[in-house]
Design a protein around this motif. Structure first.
Motif, short mmCIF file in Angstrom:
data_model
loop_
_atom_site.label_atom_id
_atom_site.label_comp_id
_atom_site.label_asym_id
_atom_site.label_seq_id
_atom_site.Cartn_x
_atom_site.Cartn_y
_atom_site.Cartn_z
N VAL A 281 1.18 -1.50 -0.03
CA VAL A 281 0.23 0.12 0.24
C VAL A 281 0.71 1.70 0.15
N LEU A 282 0.39 2.57 -0.55
CA LEU A 282 1.06 3.83 -0.76
C LEU A 282 -0.02 4.84 0.48
N PRO A 283 0.25 5.70 0.34
CA PRO A 283 0.11 6.73 1.99
C PRO A 283 -0.92 7.27 0.61
N PRO A 284 -2.32 8.07 1.58
CA PRO A 284 -2.57 7.99 3.01
C PRO A 284 -2.86 6.35 3.68
N PHE A 285 -3.39 5.78 2.47
CA PHE A 285 -3.50 3.69 2.77
C PHE A 285 -3.57 4.33 4.14
N ASP B 179 -2.05 12.91 -4.17
CA ASP B 179 -1.46 13.57 -5.84
C ASP B 179 -0.05 13.88 -5.38
N GLU B 180 0.23 13.70 -4.10
CA GLU B 180 2.08 14.54 -3.58
C GLU B 180 2.63 12.82 -3.90
N ASN C 226 0.22 7.30 -9.80
CA ASN C 226 0.68 7.47 -11.01
C ASN C 226 2.35 7.09 -10.57
N ALA C 227 2.50 6.53 -9.72
CA ALA C 227 4.09 6.60 -8.71
C ALA C 227 3.60 4.56 -9.58
N ALA C 228 6.03 4.62 -9.87
CA ALA C 228 6.39 3.66 -10.32
C ALA C 228 6.11 2.59 -10.19
N VAL C 229 5.85 1.12 -10.91
CA VAL C 229 6.06 0.15 -9.70
C VAL C 229 7.44 -0.90 -10.63
N PRO D 67 8.45 3.89 -4.56
CA PRO D 67 8.32 5.45 -3.36
C PRO D 67 7.44 4.81 -2.18
N ASN D 68 7.79 5.34 -1.15
CA ASN D 68 6.15 5.08 -0.32
C ASN D 68 5.77 4.28 -0.08
#
Length: 436
Positions: A329-333, A342-343, A347-350, A408-409
């Motif tokens: 998972v990713l923020p803000p989950f 959004d920040e 669209n972050a790359a995997v 990332p994150n």
């Protein structure tokens, strides 16, 4: 099996992209419809899409619904029933099986009517009445919201105080913050033991012989602490119709046949040395459970669901050991914060360090010019799975695969499957629930 046409329908959130992708990879024609505008990019580049699911009903050999919700209303069971009456093969529920999830009091009534033991429970539509009940009958309780807000997982509260005082405090807080949306709630007596879900696949007349037993990890942080999420990971195995099955889902086979139910149905229970206590139903696919079930199915997934939808008493070959799935998972989950998303996540790359990654299943993901990217607004891009002859081996394979992923994150729980190793398995065996 010859090439077949599969229509997958997400009439609320997009949940079933991975199953559609698997069927597509097996060489079948797939069309995937997503109702929610914010989710429509999910699955892009992985599966063919359609913007008109009703216009493709005649084309489809099998229609698959992923959930019970049509927007904010329960309704796919009604649609599935209508389509069956038109002669279509559908994986989906009925109005009554949808109600098993949406109306917890009704679910308990169905269980009791079929001789299944249940936990003491009461449904309330008035906060003061619920508070008076706890004060008159002091004990630890679980608060389970009803209606639309039951999907806000962090509202489920498990009490800790023997006098129920923490439950009273939480109910008062919920009345102020959520009273306008929480149409009711169930108070369920808290039971200590091993939490296990019994999952069967039903073809409209009977259960498939292989039964799935899975262990959900719903809290955000390792050690089962933090806010409740839909789920952070699952461990599981497949077995025969043992005592856990026969004393729960097995007793409902006739009722499900009368309903004409087709698909996965799961009943989550607390088990201890005195009995099996059902907590709630999932009369649909579980997520990420279905991704892990796919990983452990060694025969054709498409053929299995085709036979299931057509009532052909499907046979399925499954991995004989243990399986583990971890949701990345990713923020803000698990919270909603568009600015943070959004920040940090959109669209972050995997990125995979291994050229041909295995055991990777998509949730909120898309593929653009060959690059996997995060899609949608939910922050749950992928699920990583592992299998092994022991739970330890399944965990190792899963977490080794996670080490080869860069987003990332990203964050995830690192303890999925440990409960089984730390004693849950021994207790279930000692209590005699896992025998033939």
């Amino acid at each position: 099996m010859d090439t077949k046409n599969f229509l997958f329908c997400s009439l609320d959130a997009a949940l079933i992209a991975d199953l559609a992708w698997q069927v597509h990879r097996e060489g079948h024609d797939v069309k995937y419809y997503i109702e929610a505008e914010r989710d429509r990019e999910i699955g892009d580049g992985f599966v063919p899409k359609t913007d008109d699911w009703r216009g493709n009903v005649a084309w489809a050999d099998v229609i698959v619904f992923d959930d019970i919700w049509v927007g904010s209303e329960v309704g796919t069971g009604e649609l599935a029933r209508e389509l069956r009456e038109q002669g279509k093969a559908v994986v989906g529920g009925t109005p009554n099986t949808d109600r098993l999830e949406a109306d917890r009091g009704y679910a308990m009534d169905v269980l009791e009517d079929h001789g299944v033991n249940t936990v003491a429970h009461h449904v309330f539509h008035d906060f003061d009445a619920g508070i008076r009940h706890v004060q008159a009958n002091p004990a630890p309780y679980v608060i389970k919201p009803l209606g639309e807000v039951q999907n806000v997982k962090r509202l489920l509260y498990v009490g800790n105080e023997n006098d129920g005082s923490d439950v009273v405090d939480v109910l008062r807080a919920y009345e102020k913050a959520w009273g306008h949306r929480m149409t009711g709630f169930q108070l369920q007596r808290k039971v200590e033991g091993v939490e296990v879900a019994i999952c069967g696949f039903f073809d409209g007349e009977r259960f498939v012989d292989r039964i799935n037993f899975n262990f959900e990890h719903k809290k955000l942080f390792p050690g089962n602490i933090g806010p409740s999420t839909g789920e952070m990971g699952t461990s599981m195995f497949w077995a025969g119709r043992n005592r856990l099955f026969e004393e729960t889902l097995g007793k409902l086979a006739g009722w499900l046949a009368d309903e004409g139910y087709v698909g996965s149905i799961d009943i989550n229970c607390i088990v201890n040395d005195t009995g099996i206590y059902p907590l709630e139903f999932t009369p649909r696919f579980g997520y990420p459970t279905i991704a892990l079930q796919q990983e452990s199915v060694e025969s054709s997934t498409a053929e299995f669901f085709y036979d299931l939808a057509h009532g052909n008493a499907p046979e399925v070959e499954v991995h004989d050991g243990y399986q583990v799935a971890v949701r990345v998972v990713l923020p803000p989950f698990p919270f909603d914060d568009p600015t943070t998303y959004d920040e940090n996540s959109r669209n972050a790359a995997v990125v995979f360090e291994t050229e041909r990654p295995e055991g990777i299943h998509i949730e909120d993901a898309k593929k653009v010019d060959g690059q996997w990217r995060v899609a949608g607004d939910n922050g749950m891009p992928i699920v990583v799975t592992g299998t092994g002859e022991t739970m330890q081996q399944a965990r190792k394979q899963c977490y080794d695969r996670l080490d080869d992923i860069v987003i990332p994150n990203m964050y995830y729980r690192d303890d999925i499957g440990e409960r089984w190793i730390d004693g849950d398995g021994d207790r279930l065996h000692a209590w005699g629930y896992l025998g033939p």
